[in-house]
Design an enzyme around this catalytic site. Structure first.
Site, PDB file in Angstrom:
ATOM      1  N   GLU A 318      38.603  44.062  31.582  1.00 45.79           N
ATOM      2  CA  GLU A 318      38.364  42.616  31.528  1.00 45.79           C
ATOM      3  C   GLU A 318      36.997  42.333  30.897  1.00 45.79           C
ATOM      4  O   GLU A 318      36.796  41.288  30.280  1.00 45.79           O
ATOM      5  CB  GLU A 318      38.438  42.031  32.943  1.00 45.79           C
ATOM      6  CG  GLU A 318      39.022  40.632  32.980  1.00 45.79           C
ATOM      7  CD  GLU A 318      39.335  40.151  34.378  1.00 45.79           C
ATOM      8  OE1 GLU A 318      40.495  40.248  34.792  1.00 45.79           O
ATOM      9  OE2 GLU A 318      38.418  39.682  35.073  1.00 45.79           O
ATOM     10  N   HIS A 347      50.901  66.796  38.550  1.00 37.68           N
ATOM     11  CA  HIS A 347      52.355  66.951  38.675  1.00 37.68           C
ATOM     12  C   HIS A 347      53.053  65.735  38.097  1.00 37.68           C
ATOM     13  O   HIS A 347      54.203  65.468  38.429  1.00 37.68           O
ATOM     14  CB  HIS A 347      52.727  67.158  40.149  1.00 37.68           C
ATOM     15  CG  HIS A 347      52.051  68.370  40.717  1.00 37.68           C
ATOM     16  ND1 HIS A 347      52.644  69.610  40.763  1.00 37.68           N
ATOM     17  CD2 HIS A 347      50.790  68.525  41.197  1.00 37.68           C
ATOM     18  CE1 HIS A 347      51.784  70.487  41.273  1.00 37.68           C
ATOM     19  NE2 HIS A 347      50.653  69.854  41.541  1.00 37.68           N
ATOM     20  N   LYS A 451      46.612  32.071  32.708  1.00 37.07           N
ATOM     21  CA  LYS A 451      46.776  31.066  33.761  1.00 37.07           C
ATOM     22  C   LYS A 451      47.424  29.806  33.176  1.00 37.07           C
ATOM     23  O   LYS A 451      48.295  29.199  33.772  1.00 37.07           O
ATOM     24  CB  LYS A 451      45.423  30.720  34.401  1.00 37.07           C
ATOM     25  CG  LYS A 451      44.845  31.871  35.258  1.00 37.07           C
ATOM     26  CD  LYS A 451      43.532  31.481  35.928  1.00 37.07           C
ATOM     27  CE  LYS A 451      42.913  32.667  36.671  1.00 37.07           C
ATOM     28  NZ  LYS A 451      41.621  32.404  37.287  1.00 37.07           N
TER      29      LYS A 451
HETATM   30  O1  PA5 Z   1      36.898  38.940  37.168  1.00 36.15           O
HETATM   31  C1  PA5 Z   1      37.356  37.812  37.096  1.00 36.15           C
HETATM   32  O2  PA5 Z   1      36.662  36.852  36.774  1.00 36.15           O
HETATM   33  C2  PA5 Z   1      38.807  37.520  37.438  1.00 36.15           C
HETATM   34  O3  PA5 Z   1      39.571  38.667  37.534  1.00 36.15           O
HETATM   35  C3  PA5 Z   1      38.859  36.769  38.766  1.00 36.15           C
HETATM   36  O4  PA5 Z   1      38.257  37.537  39.752  1.00 36.15           O
HETATM   37  C4  PA5 Z   1      40.290  36.423  39.176  1.00 36.15           C
HETATM   38  O5  PA5 Z   1      40.925  35.689  38.163  1.00 36.15           O
HETATM   39  C5  PA5 Z   1      40.301  35.622  40.475  1.00 36.15           C
HETATM   40  O6  PA5 Z   1      39.540  34.471  40.325  1.00 36.15           O
HETATM   41  P1  PA5 Z   1      39.016  33.651  41.557  1.00 36.15           P
HETATM   42  O7  PA5 Z   1      38.118  34.500  42.375  1.00 36.15           O
HETATM   43  O8  PA5 Z   1      38.349  32.475  40.964  1.00 36.15           O
HETATM   44  O9  PA5 Z   1      40.241  33.262  42.369  1.00 36.15           O
END
Ligand code: PA5
Length: 525
Positions: A318, A347, A451
């Protein structure tokens, strides 16, 4: 591997009980020296970031996860005080839960249900799995980390008759993530069905003033902990997001933080060979040709680190998986990360690593201490732990023989300190790497795009339900239905949605098949 080459390319950091062995990566003789100038720039950029520069320009935010473990570094007193006060509040909250001062309707909270996703789940899951012990934990941790109804039922089945002693922690930095909101609503319903008041069993961890924060405040939940905008989701494991569940489980959060702090000290050093995060970033640059040309396979030979690769998958992919660089140039950067644990994976897919397509480099994680109790001998003079290490060394050798590169990280043991250290090591390696390839590691436009796309599907789903309800007894093929709801170009989407609705008999919707599969019709009889 010659002793000379091993000792030249393996770096030992006794202050953090860690060795980083790059000897099986095939680094050219002068590679580290040749990177000196570029790393000097990365060290300066990191220095600026830690001082509070806007290191996440797209979101106009500071990047402050390093302050969480050393508040004295925070750029102003307000942030410093907030960090310190929050850690103290986390500890006193956990203490009141452990003492029974704060209880559920069914007595002392023996279970914790964490509801979150992505950065609001993966770190806490890794820490809980690495450091928990069923007989020692002060509370047993469970997770809703998806919007899968059956997945939630499975978790709730394990909590049957125990919800009265289960503390639900809803974690969302933005406070508006659909999966987490759904998890919260499903949990609320489960508590309600058990005759329990959810608010008296619930805690929120979220940004100040978010939707979740407002709900928690209006309903009078037990506690609300802050999530600050200067901490990214995937680097929030040492913020309230990870600290609250860990403290409730009984994990020593001071040691987690001090482990990270010690690694931060070691990875702030502005000399590549004295800095394990710089060396790791350098290894990734070399192994992937600076373009993610090879995948990173993370192989910890330790069951407790099973979730480390999953946690790293998010942290790395990410952060580094970006279309544009900081100058707006298309770069499609990233490093694919996968892995589970050794020797189990030997394995499974290690066959391909040794003999198949050569599109990866491995990171072995070796933990020297086998277990806290005595080991039996499984063969004369040999323990299970000796076998575990033997498999690691054997696989490493077998890969090297076939010119498959690997890195080996050796740590002393699995402990809150070493877990904090590993988290800090990778967080900073990601930061250095991002600077060196000129990308913003701290935003996630792709996540936001996903999203948005889901929102479209939900909207179309609603339109289908309405149209079929208005036209009871009339059956439509997917293209007909798409046209009828004003989405003629979305017949495929309509087909997928109607098919799912029929499988769940949503609003009485059924599927009728008289011809080929794609001629199926949908309607309410
Ligand atoms: O690292 C990130 O920003 C994302 O993976 C968020 O953690 C994830 O989308 C969840 O978001 P939030 O904590 O706002 O619910």
């Amino acid at each position: 591997m010659s002793w000379e080459s091993f000792t030249k390319n393996c770096f030992s950091f006794p202050e953090v009980s860690l060795d980083l062995d790059l000897s099986r990566l095939g680094l050219p003789e002068d590679y580290i020296d040749s990177m000196g100038n570029r790393f000097n720039e990365a060290f300066s950029a990191m220095d600026e970031l830690e001082k509070g520069s806007i290191a996440n320009p797209d979101e106009n935010r500071m990047v402050g996860h390093y302050w969480l473990r050393d508040a004295s570094l925070a750029p102003n007193e307000e942030i410093r005080n907030e960090i310190e006060a929050t850690v103290a509040r986390v500890k006193s909250f956990a203490a009141s839960v452990h003492s029974g001062e704060l209880q559920g309707a069914g007595g002392k909270f023996a279970h914790v249900l964490v509801i979150g996703i992505g950065g609001s789940a993966l770190g806490p899951q890794f820490v809980a799995h690495a450091l928990g012990s069923p007989s020692l934990d002060k509370a047993c941790i469970h997770f809703f980390d998806n919007t899968d109804p059956d997945g939630m039922d499975l978790v709730l089945d394990g909590l049957k008759d125990k919800l009265g002693s289960t503390l639900a922690i809803v974690i969302s930095k933005s406070g508006g993530t659909a999966e987490t909101r759904n998890g919260m609503l499903e949990a609320q319903e489960a508590y309600r069905k058990s005759g329990l008041d959810f608010a008296k069993h619930a805690v929120a961890i979220t940004g100040d003033g978010s939707k979740l924060d407002k709900v928690a405040e209006a309903e009078g939940w037990l506690e609300r902990f802050p999530m600050w905008d200067w901490v990214g989701g995937r680097t929030s494991v040492l913020a309230t997001v990870g600290l609250v569940p860990a403290a409730l489980q009984g994990i020593d959060i001071d040691q987690l933080l001090s482990g990270a702090r010690s690694m931060d000290r070691q990875t702030r050093v502005s000399k590549i060979t004295d800095n394990p995060a710089a060396l790791l970033a350098l290894a990734w640059l070399y192994a992937t040709n600076e373009k993610g040309e090879k995948d990173m396979v993370v192989l910890p030979y330790k069951d407790r680190f099973l979730l480390f690769s999953r946690y790293l998958q998010q942290l790395i992919m990410e952060s580094l998986g970006k279309e544009f660089d900081l100058d707006g140039k298309t770069v499609n950067q990233g490093i694919a990360v996968y892995g589970n644990k050794g020797s189990t994976d030997q394995h499974a897919y290690v066959q391909q690593l040794r003999e198949g397509v050569s599109n990866f480099f491995v990171t072995f994680i070796e933990v020297l201490k086998d277990r806290s109790s005595e080991s039996i001998e499984v063969e004369s003079g040999i323990t299970s732990g000796d076998f575990l290490q033997g498999f690691l060394l054997g696989t490493r050798e077998a890969l090297s023989e076939n010119s498959r590169p690997s890195i080996t990280i050796t740590t002393q043991e699995v402990s809150p300190t070493s877990v904090g250290q590993l988290i800090a090591l990778y967080e900073r390696a990601v930061g250095y790497y991002a600077t060196l390839v000129n990308i913003n590691a701290y935003h996630q436009p792709g996540v936001e795009a996903g999203k948005k796309a889901a929102g479209t599907a939900i909207e179309v789903c609603r339109k289908i339900a309405e149209k079929l309800a208005e036209n009871e007894s009339e059956f439509f093929s997917a293209p007909e239905l798409a046209k009828a709801i004003g989405e003629p170009e979305n017949a495929e989407l309509v087909y997928k949605l109607a098919n799912h609705m029929a499988a769940n008999n949503k609003g009485g919707i059924q599927r009728s098949d008289d011809g080929l599969w794609h001629e199926a019709k949908f309607g309410i009889r």
